[in-house]
Design a protein around this motif. Sequence first.
Motif, PDB file in Angstrom:
ATOM      1  N   PRO A 155      -2.002 -11.265  -5.862  1.00 52.09           N
ATOM      2  CA  PRO A 155      -3.011 -10.249  -6.189  1.00 52.09           C
ATOM      3  C   PRO A 155      -2.745  -9.568  -7.522  1.00 52.09           C
ATOM      4  CG  PRO A 155      -1.564  -9.455  -4.449  1.00 52.09           C
ATOM      5  CD  PRO A 155      -1.263 -10.919  -4.637  1.00 52.09           C
ATOM      6  N   MET A 156      -1.446  -9.443  -7.903  1.00 53.21           N
ATOM      7  CA  MET A 156      -1.119  -8.809  -9.184  1.00 53.21           C
ATOM      8  C   MET A 156      -1.669  -9.630 -10.347  1.00 53.21           C
ATOM      9  SD  MET A 156       0.348  -6.400 -10.959  1.00 53.21           S
ATOM     10  CE  MET A 156       1.601  -5.544 -10.022  1.00 53.21           C
ATOM     11  N   LEU A 157      -1.429 -10.948 -10.325  1.00 57.57           N
ATOM     12  CA  LEU A 157      -1.935 -11.796 -11.410  1.00 57.57           C
ATOM     13  C   LEU A 157      -3.460 -11.843 -11.404  1.00 57.57           C
ATOM     14  CD1 LEU A 157       0.570 -14.816 -11.433  1.00 57.57           C
ATOM     15  CD2 LEU A 157       0.325 -13.015 -13.137  1.00 57.57           C
ATOM     16  N   ASN A 158      -4.053 -11.913 -10.212  1.00 61.19           N
ATOM     17  CA  ASN A 158      -5.510 -11.931 -10.116  1.00 61.19           C
ATOM     18  C   ASN A 158      -6.105 -10.647 -10.697  1.00 61.19           C
ATOM     19  OD1 ASN A 158      -8.002 -13.213  -9.163  1.00 61.19           O
ATOM     20  ND2 ASN A 158      -8.082 -11.560  -7.673  1.00 61.19           N
TER      21      ASN A 158
ATOM     22  N   LYS B  60       0.816  -1.212   0.000  1.00 63.45           N
ATOM     23  CA  LYS B  60       0.000   0.000   0.000  1.00 63.45           C
ATOM     24  C   LYS B  60       0.850   1.262   0.000  1.00 63.45           C
ATOM     25  CE  LYS B  60      -3.770   0.117   2.431  1.00 63.45           C
ATOM     26  NZ  LYS B  60      -4.717   0.064   3.588  1.00 63.45           N
ATOM     27  N   ARG B  61       2.013   1.214   0.640  1.00 61.26           N
ATOM     28  CA  ARG B  61       2.792   2.434   0.839  1.00 61.26           C
ATOM     29  C   ARG B  61       3.923   2.651  -0.167  1.00 61.26           C
ATOM     30  NH1 ARG B  61       2.861   2.373   7.525  1.00 61.26           N
ATOM     31  NH2 ARG B  61       0.604   2.681   7.722  1.00 61.26           N
ATOM     32  N   ILE B  62       4.534   1.571  -0.635  1.00 66.24           N
ATOM     33  CA  ILE B  62       5.614   1.766  -1.615  1.00 66.24           C
ATOM     34  C   ILE B  62       5.312   1.098  -2.950  1.00 66.24           C
ATOM     35  CG2 ILE B  62       7.310   1.948   0.232  1.00 66.24           C
ATOM     36  CD1 ILE B  62       8.327  -0.828  -0.491  1.00 66.24           C
ATOM     37  N   GLY B  63       4.215   0.340  -3.037  1.00 63.80           N
ATOM     38  CA  GLY B  63       3.813  -0.243  -4.310  1.00 63.80           C
ATOM     39  C   GLY B  63       4.350  -1.640  -4.551  1.00 63.80           C
ATOM     40  N   TYR B  64       3.869  -2.249  -5.612  1.00 65.11           N
ATOM     41  CA  TYR B  64       4.196  -3.640  -5.936  1.00 65.11           C
ATOM     42  C   TYR B  64       5.646  -3.807  -6.370  1.00 65.11           C
ATOM     43  CZ  TYR B  64      -0.639  -5.226  -5.530  1.00 65.11           C
ATOM     44  OH  TYR B  64      -1.871  -5.574  -5.037  1.00 65.11           O
TER      45      TYR B  64
ATOM     46  N   ILE C  84       5.857  -1.684 -13.704  1.00 60.86           N
ATOM     47  CA  ILE C  84       4.833  -2.541 -13.123  1.00 60.86           C
ATOM     48  C   ILE C  84       3.619  -1.695 -12.749  1.00 60.86           C
ATOM     49  CG2 ILE C  84       4.248  -4.062 -11.178  1.00 60.86           C
ATOM     50  CD1 ILE C  84       6.182  -5.364 -13.023  1.00 60.86           C
ATOM     51  N   PRO C  85       2.440  -2.021 -13.273  1.00 56.44           N
ATOM     52  CA  PRO C  85       1.240  -1.263 -12.906  1.00 56.44           C
ATOM     53  C   PRO C  85       0.850  -1.524 -11.459  1.00 56.44           C
ATOM     54  CG  PRO C  85       0.630  -3.167 -14.212  1.00 56.44           C
ATOM     55  CD  PRO C  85       2.139  -3.111 -14.218  1.00 56.44           C
ATOM     56  N   GLU C  86       0.275  -0.533 -10.804  1.00 57.60           N
ATOM     57  CA  GLU C  86      -0.183  -0.664  -9.426  1.00 57.60           C
ATOM     58  C   GLU C  86      -1.697  -0.864  -9.433  1.00 57.60           C
ATOM     59  OE1 GLU C  86       1.854  -0.858  -6.949  1.00 57.60           O
ATOM     60  OE2 GLU C  86       3.662  -0.314  -8.059  1.00 57.60           O
ATOM     61  N   PRO C  87      -2.187  -2.082  -9.140  1.00 59.21           N
ATOM     62  CA  PRO C  87      -3.620  -2.377  -9.225  1.00 59.21           C
ATOM     63  C   PRO C  87      -4.490  -1.478  -8.364  1.00 59.21           C
ATOM     64  CG  PRO C  87      -2.356  -4.385  -8.978  1.00 59.21           C
ATOM     65  CD  PRO C  87      -1.411  -3.253  -8.753  1.00 59.21           C
TER      66      PRO C  87
END
Length: 429
Positions: free
Chosen positions: A125-128, A71-75, A197-200
């Motif tokens: 969660p990224m793949l989902n 949540k704070r620094i991203g995937y 990398i996109p942040e969902p």
Amino acid sequence: MEQTQKKNYTLPIIMMFALFAMISFVTGLTNPLGVIVKNQFSVANWMSQLGNAANFIAYAFMGLPAGLMLKRIGYKKTALVAIAVGFIGVGIQFLSGEAGSFGIYLAGAFISGFSMCMLNTVVNPMLNTLGGGGKKGNQLIQFGGSLNSISATIVPILVGYLMGNAANATISDAAPALFIAMGIFAVVFVVLLAVKIPEPYAIEEAKSAKKDKHSAMSFRHFVLGTVAIFIYVGVEVGIPNFMNLFLTASPDAATSGMGIAAAAAGSLVGTYWFLMMIGRLVGGLIGGKVSSRTQLMAVCLVAIVFVLLGIFAPTTVEGRMPVFTGTGFAMIKVPIGVMFLTLCGLCTSVMWGGIFNLAVEGLGKYTSMGSGIFMMMVCGGGILPLIQGYVADLAGYLSSYWVIIAGLLYMLYYAVAGSKNVNKDIPVD
């Protein structure tokens, strides 16, 4: 606009697949190393699982912090930190071989567990999300899981080959496998650093001043799903770990082993993971049409039958089965019961993706923190094998598989009833 997004998501998906493979390679090292430390340090069966336990119990400490990091620094930054920590953890395990220290080995396994927890928190969660959730999200997780299984297939075969005679092997004999793991970490770190990398879910949500009265734990199906994943990881790890111990232990030991060479036993364990790869590929292919709930129910039922056959089939009755050796297949003679335990790889293959997909379905903005909580429960992969090892010391290797049966029964309940979302009134946007 939609076409541009799909094009941009291709490389991130590939990177998530690569990270999925890394998770399994490093985690899988604790299986053959368990055989090594059991003989090198003359410890009981349950103590041979302490490296595995250290790796997985780290999830209990790192699950929530990993969710907060997302949540704070991203995937992307979370993944980079995880890779760096993993490099250090595997390096410490190598040093334990040089020092001949069981304690240093456990410390390295514990630090590696931090890394695996963070990577799992990112990848699933990224793949989902990139798959759009639902059946498509599950489909991507299953395809990623197939690469995860390829790595898991290679590790016991590779280390079994390096070990030679299990009774005389030491941790330093597995050093080449540890160097491979460190090399994988180094390469992926450099590549991931250069990939966008996109942040969902927007990182800004962590900065919101408004306190939310709900959380991922407000959803019953998520809470029950965390218990299911705790049990699942213990089942997934326990089946091959104790099969390896059973096959390599001396026939005159109190736990009644089979006295099979480490390389042959490693090939059987590798075949278990190879079958997991096959199962995940099939799961990915049918994932767009068959729901996660249906898949999970089917494989739990079949796994219960296979494990019961593994427990009750006479060890004196043998058959020949093809095993994956890393370079091809070979026919070896094994007890009939071991064949069925090996076939359980087909069943455990789709359980992770199915449980995760069902547990986070409908969480929306709570997905990132939910993933962190979910990862805490992966510590079951360390705790259940300790329990199974204790039962093995008391009643023998095959009797220890009743722990597996109990776990499978709970997962069947989750698939049938526990996974239904009864909290749809909670806003998730």
